[in-house]
Write an enzyme that holds these catalytic residues in place. Structure first.
Site, PDB file in Angstrom:
ATOM      1  CB  SER A 138      10.621  25.315 -13.028  1.00  0.00           C
ATOM      2  OG  SER A 138       9.941  25.919 -14.107  1.00  0.00           O
ATOM      3  CE1 TYR A 151       8.242  20.486 -14.648  1.00  0.00           C
ATOM      4  CE2 TYR A 151       7.808  22.850 -14.606  1.00  0.00           C
ATOM      5  CZ  TYR A 151       8.669  21.786 -14.820  1.00  0.00           C
ATOM      6  OH  TYR A 151       9.980  22.036 -15.192  1.00  0.00           O
TER       7      TYR A 151
HETATM    8  P1  NAI Z   1      15.074  16.107 -20.038  1.00  0.00           P
HETATM    9  O1  NAI Z   1      13.841  15.349 -20.305  1.00  0.00           O
HETATM   10  O2  NAI Z   1      16.090  16.314 -21.113  1.00  0.00           O
HETATM   11  O3  NAI Z   1      15.841  15.520 -18.766  1.00  0.00           O
HETATM   12  C1  NAI Z   1      15.174  14.989 -17.639  1.00  0.00           C
HETATM   13  C2  NAI Z   1      15.890  13.725 -17.224  1.00  0.00           C
HETATM   14  O4  NAI Z   1      15.262  13.222 -16.041  1.00  0.00           O
HETATM   15  C3  NAI Z   1      15.810  12.616 -18.295  1.00  0.00           C
HETATM   16  O5  NAI Z   1      17.093  12.110 -18.582  1.00  0.00           O
HETATM   17  C4  NAI Z   1      14.912  11.569 -17.642  1.00  0.00           C
HETATM   18  O6  NAI Z   1      15.224  10.240 -18.016  1.00  0.00           O
HETATM   19  C5  NAI Z   1      15.199  11.813 -16.169  1.00  0.00           C
HETATM   20  N1  NAI Z   1      14.130  11.237 -15.333  1.00  0.00           N
HETATM   21  C6  NAI Z   1      12.784  11.352 -15.487  1.00  0.00           C
HETATM   22  N2  NAI Z   1      12.145  10.617 -14.554  1.00  0.00           N
HETATM   23  C7  NAI Z   1      13.097  10.057 -13.771  1.00  0.00           C
HETATM   24  C8  NAI Z   1      13.085   9.200 -12.650  1.00  0.00           C
HETATM   25  N3  NAI Z   1      11.932   8.754 -12.120  1.00  0.00           N
HETATM   26  N4  NAI Z   1      14.252   8.830 -12.105  1.00  0.00           N
HETATM   27  C9  NAI Z   1      15.427   9.245 -12.636  1.00  0.00           C
HETATM   28  N5  NAI Z   1      15.528  10.039 -13.703  1.00  0.00           N
HETATM   29  C10 NAI Z   1      14.366  10.450 -14.275  1.00  0.00           C
HETATM   30  O7  NAI Z   1      14.571  17.532 -19.526  1.00  0.00           O
HETATM   31  P2  NAI Z   1      15.331  18.794 -18.918  1.00  0.00           P
HETATM   32  O8  NAI Z   1      14.675  19.953 -19.496  1.00  0.00           O
HETATM   33  O9  NAI Z   1      16.789  18.658 -19.015  1.00  0.00           O
HETATM   34  O10 NAI Z   1      14.863  18.686 -17.403  1.00  0.00           O
HETATM   35  C11 NAI Z   1      15.750  18.719 -16.307  1.00  0.00           C
HETATM   36  C12 NAI Z   1      15.097  19.447 -15.162  1.00  0.00           C
HETATM   37  O11 NAI Z   1      14.895  20.809 -15.549  1.00  0.00           O
HETATM   38  C13 NAI Z   1      13.709  18.918 -14.785  1.00  0.00           C
HETATM   39  O12 NAI Z   1      13.618  18.900 -13.363  1.00  0.00           O
HETATM   40  C14 NAI Z   1      12.773  19.941 -15.366  1.00  0.00           C
HETATM   41  O13 NAI Z   1      11.560  19.995 -14.683  1.00  0.00           O
HETATM   42  C15 NAI Z   1      13.588  21.203 -15.212  1.00  0.00           C
HETATM   43  N6  NAI Z   1      13.219  22.336 -16.037  1.00  0.00           N
HETATM   44  C16 NAI Z   1      13.229  22.251 -17.401  1.00  0.00           C
HETATM   45  C17 NAI Z   1      12.881  23.338 -18.177  1.00  0.00           C
HETATM   46  C18 NAI Z   1      12.872  23.302 -19.669  1.00  0.00           C
HETATM   47  O14 NAI Z   1      12.317  24.225 -20.299  1.00  0.00           O
HETATM   48  N7  NAI Z   1      13.474  22.313 -20.319  1.00  0.00           N
HETATM   49  C19 NAI Z   1      12.482  24.610 -17.545  1.00  0.00           C
HETATM   50  C20 NAI Z   1      12.547  24.609 -16.115  1.00  0.00           C
HETATM   51  C21 NAI Z   1      12.879  23.498 -15.396  1.00  0.00           C
END
Ligand code: NAI
Length: 254
Positions: A138, A151
């Site tokens: 991130s 985080y």
């Molecule tokens: P999201 O919430 O749409 O996707 C995250 C996914 O990870 C979900 O499908 C969730 O079920 C899964 N997940 C959570 N805990 C889990 C576990 N214990 N085991 C397996 N799967 C698990 O969010 P997003 O934004 O797509 O996030 C994806 C990555 O991007 C994350 O690592 C997040 O920290 C990172 N990120 C997101 C940003 C944003 O602004 N949306 C910015 C920078 C990084």
């Protein structure tokens, strides 16, 4: 450009947001995709002609089993995208210890298990290019982020794991990189209750004056997964609309 024709790829957190957008990009580029997620990812898997396996990345044996599934379905593992992640908000001194531990378990330990089991699987590949591992850090893995202490720590740690794994396994033909998104329009952003007004303010922190779309991260991950990025390893690459370039001027006309 960016072909993954016939490649075997695993994506964690592929049921939603950045992971789902990347699954679509990988499949379009010709990859056979296995999605692991805590929540149901069958819809995304069937959309991309892939496979879903319920996976909790906090459990090393479940991450191993996800990677084993890709090897048993497709004979090998070429690409691993460690992307599952969670967040919670609040000043550090008010953070709940259990929330902190859980976040570290998902965002740091989950990536560690992925890199470990991913490397072990890729070591069975032959040839100069044995595989590519990409993890989602991130902008909070590059700079401080008030209200996101745990985080921020977890994402800096992902960058550290990435650099060291790249150094340890580069001569084996395994590349390891991280992507560092700015604020991206996904359910995670909705989870912290960002109102349209808040999103407008957040957008202003990015040089481009807007937040990003998950597909814009997916394109970078695809590039890093493909052999077009064959001389790139150990990097934490921002895809952040200029968020980490510095403070956006708020003076009219500047
Ligand atoms: P999201 O919430 O749409 O996707 C995250 C996914 O990870 C979900 O499908 C969730 O079920 C899964 N997940 C959570 N805990 C889990 C576990 N214990 N085991 C397996 N799967 C698990 O969010 P997003 O934004 O797509 O996030 C994806 C990555 O991007 C994350 O690592 C997040 O920290 C990172 N990120 C997101 C940003 C944003 O602004 N949306 C910015 C920078 C990084």
């Amino acid at each position: 450009m960016n072909s993954l024709e016939g490649k075997s790829a695993v994506i964690t957190g592929g049921a939603s947001g950045i992971g789902a957008a990347t699954a679509r990009a990988f499949a379009k580029a010709g990859a056979k995709v296995v999605i692991g997620d805590f929540q149901d990812g069958t819809a995304v898997a069937s959309e991309v002609g892939g496979v879903f396996q319920k996976t909790d990345v906090r459990q090393s044996d479940q991450v191993k089993s996800l990677i084993d599934r890709a090897v048993s379905e497709h004979g090998r593992l070429d690409v691993l995208f460690n992307n599952a992640g969670i967040e919670f908000h609040g000043p550090m001194a008010a953070a709940d210890d259990e929330d902190h531990r859980n976040l570290i378990d998902v965002n740091l330990n989950g990536v560690f298990y992925g890199i470990k089991h991913g490397i072990l699987a890729m070591m069975n590949n032959t040839g100069p290019e044995r595989g590519s591992i990409i993890s989602t850090a991130s902008v909070a893995g590059l700079v401080g982020a008030p209200g996101l202490g745990s985080y921020d720590a977890s994402k800096h740690a992902v960058v550290g794991l990435t650099k060291t794994a790249a150094l340890e396994y580069g001569t084996f033909g395994i590349r390891v990189n991280a992507v560092c998104p700015g604020v991206i329009r996904t359910p995670m952003v909705g989870d912290f209750g960002a109102s349209p007004e808040m999103l407008e303010e957040i957008a202003k922190s990015h040089a481009l004056g807007r937040i990003g779309e998950p597909e814009e991260v997916g394109k970078l991950v695809l590039f890093l997964a493909s052999e077009d990025s064959s001389f790139i390893t150990g990097q934490a690459i921002a895809v952040d609309g200029g968020f980490t370039s510095g403070p956006v001027p708020r003076i009219p006309g500047m």
